[in-house]
Structures are given as structure tokens and as C-alpha cells.
Motif scaffolding. Structure first.
Motif, PDB file in Angstrom:
ATOM      1  N   ALA A  98       0.834  -1.206   0.000  1.00 49.83           N
ATOM      2  CA  ALA A  98       0.000   0.000   0.000  1.00 49.83           C
ATOM      3  C   ALA A  98       0.872   1.260   0.000  1.00 49.83           C
ATOM      4  O   ALA A  98       0.528   2.263  -0.634  1.00 49.83           O
ATOM      5  N   GLN A  99       2.013   1.199   0.691  1.00 49.44           N
ATOM      6  CA  GLN A  99       2.928   2.348   0.692  1.00 49.44           C
ATOM      7  C   GLN A  99       3.494   2.583  -0.705  1.00 49.44           C
ATOM      8  O   GLN A  99       3.649   3.726  -1.133  1.00 49.44           O
ATOM      9  N   ASP A 100       3.800   1.491  -1.415  1.00 51.04           N
ATOM     10  CA  ASP A 100       4.290   1.618  -2.792  1.00 51.04           C
ATOM     11  C   ASP A 100       3.228   2.265  -3.677  1.00 51.04           C
ATOM     12  O   ASP A 100       3.523   3.148  -4.483  1.00 51.04           O
ATOM     13  N   ALA A 101       1.973   1.814  -3.535  1.00 47.86           N
ATOM     14  CA  ALA A 101       0.876   2.361  -4.344  1.00 47.86           C
ATOM     15  C   ALA A 101       0.675   3.846  -4.047  1.00 47.86           C
ATOM     16  O   ALA A 101       0.439   4.643  -4.960  1.00 47.86           O
ATOM     17  N   ALA A 102       0.782   4.226  -2.768  1.00 42.89           N
ATOM     18  CA  ALA A 102       0.638   5.639  -2.402  1.00 42.89           C
ATOM     19  C   ALA A 102       1.778   6.468  -2.995  1.00 42.89           C
ATOM     20  O   ALA A 102       1.561   7.578  -3.489  1.00 42.89           O
ATOM     21  N   ALA A 103       2.992   5.928  -2.964  1.00 46.89           N
ATOM     22  CA  ALA A 103       4.135   6.642  -3.545  1.00 46.89           C
ATOM     23  C   ALA A 103       3.973   6.781  -5.055  1.00 46.89           C
ATOM     24  O   ALA A 103       4.288   7.828  -5.628  1.00 46.89           O
ATOM     25  N   LEU A 104       3.464   5.736  -5.712  1.00 41.64           N
ATOM     26  CA  LEU A 104       3.212   5.806  -7.154  1.00 41.64           C
ATOM     27  C   LEU A 104       2.134   6.838  -7.462  1.00 41.64           C
ATOM     28  O   LEU A 104       2.250   7.605  -8.416  1.00 41.64           O
ATOM     29  N   GLN A 105       1.096   6.885  -6.637  1.00 36.16           N
ATOM     30  CA  GLN A 105       0.021   7.874  -6.800  1.00 36.16           C
ATOM     31  C   GLN A 105       0.588   9.291  -6.695  1.00 36.16           C
ATOM     32  O   GLN A 105       0.237  10.165  -7.486  1.00 36.16           O
ATOM     33  N   ASN A 106       1.475   9.520  -5.725  1.00 41.22           N
ATOM     34  CA  ASN A 106       2.094  10.846  -5.568  1.00 41.22           C
ATOM     35  C   ASN A 106       2.968  11.204  -6.761  1.00 41.22           C
ATOM     36  O   ASN A 106       3.015  12.357  -7.176  1.00 41.22           O
ATOM     37  N   LEU A 107       3.657  10.221  -7.305  1.00 39.07           N
ATOM     38  CA  LEU A 107       4.568  10.468  -8.422  1.00 39.07           C
ATOM     39  C   LEU A 107       3.827  10.676  -9.735  1.00 39.07           C
ATOM     40  O   LEU A 107       4.107  11.616 -10.480  1.00 39.07           O
TER      41      LEU A 107
END
Length: 200
Positions: A98-107
Motif C-alpha cells: 500500500a505504501q508503494d501504491a501511495a508513492a506511485l500515486q504521488n509520483l
């Protein structure tokens, strides 16, 4: 009275096929594997142990490629294959938590994969035509120029994994916090030679 003419001497910069730069006042023998240019002020500096050809190192320095993928993603596999076939050095980041998905969303503003960055350019989704156009515009070669000894880096997680909590401590136990040491302010000593109490 003799007049001596001052002449500016030309300095030549020669770049070998291995990326080695040589400066000389004599023009070297021009072969297809070397380039001959007058010396300029800007000289690109690369790590001595780099295994990439000089021209490819220049493109990678300006426009690094990062591929964001996940497991069981057919378009991700297609994008990875395109980069490998063209010989594009790239970093692969996997999106698994989920942290990876959130970081991808921010990027990227989205969580769809694959996602590609070429320098500052963001490319969402996989389209071999679009990816090829972006890679061509960045200056990546259309056919692999990677040496046979080159190995792509291993894919890594997009975000660092969270540290595992100590299993032996109870989950609801409060962690003791050290109380700060409070000292009472001391009354300044009166110096009769300095009644205002100015200190330097």
C-alpha cells in the motif's frame, strides 16, 4: 627588428570507442571508432569503472529511465522486454505494498502500471509506439549497444520496507519516556565594575 607572429595552437579532443578522452596538439588518425573535435570548455566526467559505451552514458546521465512494475502484469512484461531489446539501461521499481501504491500515486497521479519515467518525462501505460518515440527523442539507440558483460540491476521495492516491531514487547505497553532535566534559573551575580550586567 623581427616581428614574431603569435599563433593560437589548436588542441584536439579525441574520444575513443571505450569513452577514453585524449587531448593532443596533433590531430589523431581518424577511425570510425573515434571522434575528432576541437577542445571545448565542457568535458563530461563519468565514473572510471563504468561499463557503458560513452554515447550511451551521456544519454543515461541526461535521461535516466525508471520502470515501475508489479508481478503478474502482462503490460509490465512487454515494457521490460522493449527496454531490454533496445539495450536501454533502466532501474526497475516494484509496486507491491500500500505504501508503494501511495508513492506511485504521488509520483504519477495514478496507480496504473506500468509507469515509465525518462528523465522528467512521465509515460503511463504501455504502448510500444509511444515508448519508442520517447526513447528516440531522448537519444537512446534503437538497437542494443550494451557490452556483453552488462547486467541489468535487480528490481527493488518502490519504498523501503517498514521495520518489524519487536515481537517480545506487549503491543499496548507504553514506552518509557525520559523526563527532561529542569534546572532553576540562577540569579546572575552582580559585578560592581559592570552594574548593567552586560556580558561579552
Amino acid at each position: 627588428m623581427g616581428v614574431s607572429a603569435l599563433q593560437a595552437q589548436t588542441i584536439y579532443r579525441s574520444v575513443g570507442s571505450d569513452g577514453k578522452v585524449t587531448f593532443s596538439d596533433h590531430p589523431p588518425v581518424v577511425t570510425p571508432a573515434s571522434k575528432l573535435k576541437p577542445a571545448g570548455n565542457a568535458v563530461a566526467r563519468q565514473p572510471a569503472g563504468s561499463t557503458l559505451p560513452f554515447e550511451l552514458r551521456q544519454v543515461v546521465a541526461k535521461y535516466p529511465v525508471t520502470l515501475y512494475t508489479s508481478s503478474s502484469c502482462t503490460p509490465c512484461d512487454g515494457g521490460r522486454s522493449l527496454l531490454l531489446e533496445r539495450g536501454v539501461p533502466f532501474t526497475e521499481k516494484t509496486v507491491t505494498t500500500a505504501q508503494d501504491a501511495a508513492a506511485l500515486q504521488n509520483l504519477s497521479g495514478s496507480t496504473s502500471l506500468p509507469f515509465l519515467t525518462i528523465g522528467a518525462q512521465h509515460v503511463g501505460g504501455y504502448s510500444s509506439t509511444a515508448w519508442t518515440q520517447y526513447l528516440d527523442a531522448a537519444g537512446y539507440p534503437q538497437h542494443s549497444k550494451l557490452p556483453a558483460s552488462y547486467r541489468s540491476p535487480v528490481a527493488t521495492a518502490m519504498t523501503a520496507p517498514e521495520p518489524v516491531a519487536n515481537q517480545s514487547a506487549p503491543k499496548n505497553a507504553a514506552t518509557p519516556v525520559a523526563s527532561p532535566q529542569v534546572t532553576a534559573p540562577t540569579k546572575p551575580k552582580v559585578n560592581h565594575d559592570n552594574p548593567a550586567g552586560i556580558q561579552f
